[in-house]
Design a protein around this motif. Structure first.
Motif, PDB file in Angstrom:
ATOM      1  N   ARG A   9       0.835  -1.208   0.000  1.00  0.00           N
ATOM      2  CA  ARG A   9       0.000   0.000   0.000  1.00  0.00           C
ATOM      3  C   ARG A   9       0.867   1.254   0.000  1.00  0.00           C
ATOM      4  N   HIS A  10       0.439   2.268  -0.753  1.00  0.00           N
ATOM      5  CA  HIS A  10       1.160   3.538  -0.804  1.00  0.00           C
ATOM      6  C   HIS A  10       0.977   4.267   0.518  1.00  0.00           C
ATOM      7  N   ILE A  11       2.027   4.935   0.958  1.00  0.00           N
ATOM      8  CA  ILE A  11       2.005   5.596   2.257  1.00  0.00           C
ATOM      9  C   ILE A  11       1.091   6.823   2.261  1.00  0.00           C
ATOM     10  N   ASN A  12       0.886   7.404   1.074  1.00  0.00           N
ATOM     11  CA  ASN A  12       0.005   8.567   0.980  1.00  0.00           C
ATOM     12  C   ASN A  12      -1.431   8.180   1.294  1.00  0.00           C
ATOM     13  N   GLY A  13      -2.151   9.065   1.931  1.00  0.00           N
ATOM     14  CA  GLY A  13      -3.537   8.816   2.268  1.00  0.00           C
ATOM     15  C   GLY A  13      -3.740   8.210   3.635  1.00  0.00           C
ATOM     16  N   ILE A  14      -2.639   7.812   4.299  1.00  0.00           N
ATOM     17  CA  ILE A  14      -2.727   7.270   5.650  1.00  0.00           C
ATOM     18  C   ILE A  14      -2.535   8.413   6.637  1.00  0.00           C
ATOM     19  N   SER A  15      -3.426   8.496   7.601  1.00  0.00           N
ATOM     20  CA  SER A  15      -3.395   9.619   8.538  1.00  0.00           C
ATOM     21  C   SER A  15      -2.116   9.623   9.363  1.00  0.00           C
ATOM     22  N   ARG A  16      -1.713  10.824   9.773  1.00  0.00           N
ATOM     23  CA  ARG A  16      -0.509  11.025  10.577  1.00  0.00           C
ATOM     24  C   ARG A  16      -0.893  11.417  11.999  1.00  0.00           C
ATOM     25  N   PRO A  17      -0.082  11.101  12.987  1.00  0.00           N
ATOM     26  CA  PRO A  17       1.139  10.306  12.876  1.00  0.00           C
ATOM     27  C   PRO A  17       0.821   8.835  12.672  1.00  0.00           C
ATOM     28  N   LEU A  18       1.765   8.108  12.070  1.00  0.00           N
ATOM     29  CA  LEU A  18       1.548   6.686  11.836  1.00  0.00           C
ATOM     30  C   LEU A  18       1.542   5.926  13.157  1.00  0.00           C
ATOM     31  N   GLN A  19       0.694   4.910  13.237  1.00  0.00           N
ATOM     32  CA  GLN A  19       0.668   4.038  14.407  1.00  0.00           C
ATOM     33  C   GLN A  19       1.454   2.774  14.068  1.00  0.00           C
TER      34      GLN A  19
END
Length: 309
Positions: A53-63
């Motif tokens: 999966r592309h890292i873009n579109g995942i909310s920040r901060p990463l869990q």
């Protein structure tokens, strides 16, 4: 990395690479462990993100959930009984005794728990031994699988998440990302909030046939076509322990034809519905618990995408 409200760890540093896998490798190098023991998760949605999966579109901060590379067994729990799932004859990993009396390795226990909670909307984990099916408490699994605090927090939440969603009849798996969605007022078009958030635009699918929703949509041979589409569109992945590339991430069980998604670990797969043991790569069914294509970490030929229609 800091702890946030007793939940999975969060990543404050800049994003590295374009995929989940690249980020996991970066994190693993920083922590000093193998990337196999690092997962990027969403606690709110009970999701473990796929490696491709592309890292873009995942909310920040990463869990970030950090696993245990060496799951230990207290001496008093060690048993000579055979593993209920599968254990290579050359594998000397110790087995432990569950409350029902049957044996399993800590790694297999953790893998079975993870597969059960992530692939089905089930609020419980059960023994796989024939004619047993005893339900194990999460407290027992946490202790005997020697889970880390990160793992405990995530999977305790996941089992509660599954319990809530199981009680709701109108839930279905999104054909695009695999998360569970709830429809409103018995309508056919169903919106996936995760895909919508990721893509920045509404992502709807048909509740009945799981095809992308379009105006004037009509289902035809809907169930088989939906399964075939999911098989055709399944991303290719690398099986970690045998380093086999180009394997479709979704397969049908050779025994009962239910749809199964490979999350992580080795190529050995046990169907939770019919208990068929098979190789997820070449699709050959195991004989007396042993794969026909060699050990769990050996390479074999990748079977093509299965045909339903």
């Amino acid at each position: 990395m800091d702890d946030i409200n007793g939940s999975s760890k969060i990543l404050e540093e800049p994003i590295v690479g374009s995929s989940i896998m690249e980020m996991k490798k970066h994190l693993a190098q920083t922590i000093g462990i193998s990337f196999h023991y690092v997962d990027i998760v969403c606690l709110e949605d009970g999701v473990i993100y796929e490696n491709d999966r592309h890292i873009n579109g995942i909310s920040r901060p990463l869990q970030v959930m950090v696993g245990n590379p060496q799951r230990k067994i207290p001496r008093y729990l060690v048993t000579p009984e055979p593993d209920m799932i599968y254990q290579d004859v050359n594998d000397e990993e110790l087995r432990l005794k569950m409350s029902c009396g049957h044996a399993i390795t800590p790694d297999n226990l953790f893998g079975h728990m993870k597969h059960t909670l992530m692939s089905e909307v089930k609020p419980s984990v059960n023994c796989l031994t024939k004619n047993c099916g005893a339900e194990w408490s999460m407290q027992e699994i946490i202790k005997k699988a020697d889970m880390t605090e990160d793992e405990r927090i995530f999977f305790e939440w996941k089992i509660s998440f599954n319990l809530i969603n199981q009680e709701v009849a109108d839930t279905s798996e999104c054909p695009f990302c695999g998360s569970f969605c709830q429809r409103q007022q018995n309508t056919l078009p169903t919106r996936c909030s995760i895909c919508t958030r990721k893509n920045g635009t509404a992502c709807d699918f048909c509740w009945s046939c799981k095809s992308p929703w379009i105006v004037n949509h009509k289902c035809s041979n809907r169930e088989l076509e939906a399964i075939q589409k999911m098989l055709n569109d399944a991303p290719l992945k690398t099986i970690d322990m045998s380093h086999i590339e180009g394997v479709p991430s979704k397969r049908m069980c050779p025994g009962c034809q239910c749809l199964i998604e490979h999350r992580d670990a080795c190529k050995t797969m046990t169907c939770t519905k019919c208990k068929t043991v098979f190789c997820f790569v070449c699709l050959k069914v195991a004989i007396k618990g042993q794969l026909q294509c060699g050990s769990y970490n050996q390479k074999c030929e990748v079977a093509p995408v299965q045909r339903v229609l």
